[in-house]
Design a protein around this motif. Structure first.
Motif, short mmCIF file in Angstrom:
data_model
loop_
_atom_site.label_atom_id
_atom_site.label_comp_id
_atom_site.label_asym_id
_atom_site.label_seq_id
_atom_site.Cartn_x
_atom_site.Cartn_y
_atom_site.Cartn_z
N GLN A 256 9.80 8.40 42.90
CA GLN A 256 11.15 7.85 42.72
C GLN A 256 11.86 8.55 41.55
O GLN A 256 13.02 8.95 41.68
N THR B 161 11.24 11.48 40.28
CA THR B 161 11.49 12.88 40.64
C THR B 161 12.75 12.99 41.49
O THR B 161 13.61 13.85 41.24
N LEU B 162 12.87 12.12 42.48
CA LEU B 162 14.05 12.15 43.34
C LEU B 162 15.32 11.82 42.55
O LEU B 162 16.37 12.43 42.78
N GLU B 163 15.22 10.88 41.60
CA GLU B 163 16.37 10.57 40.76
C GLU B 163 16.75 11.77 39.90
O GLU B 163 17.93 12.06 39.72
N LEU C 1 16.19 14.95 40.59
CA LEU C 1 16.79 15.96 41.46
C LEU C 1 18.21 15.59 41.82
O LEU C 1 19.09 16.47 41.91
N ALA C 2 18.47 14.29 42.02
CA ALA C 2 19.83 13.84 42.31
C ALA C 2 20.74 14.12 41.12
O ALA C 2 21.90 14.52 41.29
N ASP C 3 20.23 13.92 39.90
CA ASP C 3 21.00 14.24 38.70
C ASP C 3 21.36 15.72 38.66
O ASP C 3 22.50 16.09 38.34
N ASP D 233 21.61 17.71 41.23
CA ASP D 233 22.58 17.97 42.30
C ASP D 233 24.00 17.57 41.91
O ASP D 233 24.97 18.19 42.34
N THR D 234 24.13 16.53 41.08
CA THR D 234 25.46 16.07 40.67
C THR D 234 25.92 16.73 39.37
O THR D 234 27.00 16.41 38.87
N ARG E 184 24.49 16.44 36.40
CA ARG E 184 24.14 15.68 35.19
C ARG E 184 22.90 16.28 34.56
O ARG E 184 21.79 15.82 34.78
#
Length: 80
Positions: free
Chosen positions: A49, A51-53, A55-57, A59-60, A62
């Protein structure tokens, strides 16, 4: 709860540690192993979880650049 038997070959030293822990806690070896596996599965789910958060950061956008981190780390040793 339905259960299923899972077989695994483990090092003798680890098996002996499980035996000792079971005796010390007055619990069956199966309970010790179930607790350990449950903890491992929960830990890995949390790690996935996070790691995915992360990676999402990325991608955006951040993120904090490497130079900023290095500058911050150097500032830790400086007296206030």
């Amino acid at each position: 709860m339905d259960t299923r038997v899972v077989t695994a070959h483990i090092p003798i030293e680890l098996a002996e540690q499980i035996d000792e822990l079971a005796a010390r806690l007055d619990r069956p070896k199966g309970w010790i192993i179930k607790q350990a596996l449950t903890s491992l599965v929960e830990l890995e789910a949390k790690r996935q979880q996070l790691t995915l958060e992360g990676l999402a950061d990325v991608d955006t956008g951040r993120i904090v650049d490497h130079t900023s981190i290095k500058d911050w780390a150097k500032s830790i040793d400086k007296p206030v």
